[in-house]
Design a protein around this motif. Structure first.
Motif: not given
Length: 261
Positions: A161-167
């Motif tokens: 979830d966090e990686a998709l947010f940052l990307a």
DNA sequence: ACCTCCCTGGCC
DNA sequence: GGCCAGGGAGGT
């Protein structure tokens, strides 16, 4: 542990040995074996032993390995213990019991969960082109594909979830809809998310399921942008963070920052 | 390629 | 007292 021999092995809970025919098979195969190499692939810990055996362990969601002096009091939920030839003990503690310890021979390891893993997200990350090739024909949501461990191995629910947010990628975007540029953003975000998490000792939630080897909590909760923040304002744009369910896992995203799927 | 199941502690 | 959380494996 490296170079040490496991002089005795005990399985305290049968479920922890569930990937072998029986708990005694784990005990018999590991007893007397020397640890020649210790590694990790995705979320699997890999201990290469002599005589062609490999010990594979997975922490699940609440497991930890502690190294103690022999005779120290056992923490609750200690499900596997091996005493090494220097007298120290390696103990596997796992309240939720999703973790396991397995003893594989060469044939078994080739058909184990390890064999289905893609390149490691941290040690051997794929390039954007390689990831594009892995995803281009996939219609499943990118969130589900990250949890698969196939395209890339090592991300769990929180860090996906966090990686998709940052990307700035919507979690429901079909894997094949992401071009090389977006995937490069994703890989860069994965690296950043993992670096921050490792630096802060991992993400201990309020349930205290995940703990560091010494039993201390990790501090990464403070760094999260979306996970567990549904209903709260996005830290970047103040839009309310949303929660949806993907593959039976809670999935958090900011509708403002992460473009529609 | 999807769904269900496993298990426990924290919390409502 | 009941619900929720999570990773992987096995089955459909």
């Amino acid at each position: 542990m490296l170079g040490r021999r496991m002089v005795s092995v005990r399985v305290g809970r049968d479920r922890t040995a569930r990937h072998n025919a029986s708990p005694s098979e784990v005990v018999n195969r590991l007893s007397g074996r020397k640890v020649e190499k210790v590694g990790r692939h995705g979320k699997f810990l890999v201990f290469e032993l002599d005589e062609g055996y490999t010990m594979v362990a997975h922490l699940g969601m609440s497991g930890r390995f502690a190294i103690t002096a022999s005779g120290e009091e056992m923490s609750p939920h200690t499900h596997f213990v091996t005493t090494l030839d220097d007298g120290s003990e390696v103990r596997f503690i796992d309240p939720r019991t999703f973790g396991f310890v397995a003893a594989y021979d060469e044939d078994e390891i080739a058909s184990s969960g390890l064999s289905r893993l893609g390149p490691d997200a941290w040690d051997n990350p794929p390039g954007a082109t390689e990831l594009r090739t892995a995803l281009e024909k996939r219609t499943a949501p990118i969130k589900a594909l990250l949890l698969d461990q196939g395209p890339v191995a090592g991300l769990g629910n929180i860090y996906a979830d966090e990686a998709l947010f940052l990307a700035k990628i919507h979690p429901l975007a079909p894997g094949g809809s992401l071009d090389g540029s977006k995937l490069a953003d994703l890989l860069s975000a994965v690296r950043q998310v993992l670096a921050t998490a490792i630096e802060s000792g991992g993400t201990t939630l309020n349930d205290l399921a995940y703990l560091l080897p010494d039993g201390q909590a990790g501090d990464n909760l403070d760094s999260l942008h979306v996970y567990g923040r549904d209903g709260e304002p996005c830290r970047v744009c103040s839009t309310e963070v949303q929660r949806v369910v993907v593959r039976a896992r809670s999935t958090h995203f900011c509708p403002g920052c992460q473009a529609d799927a």
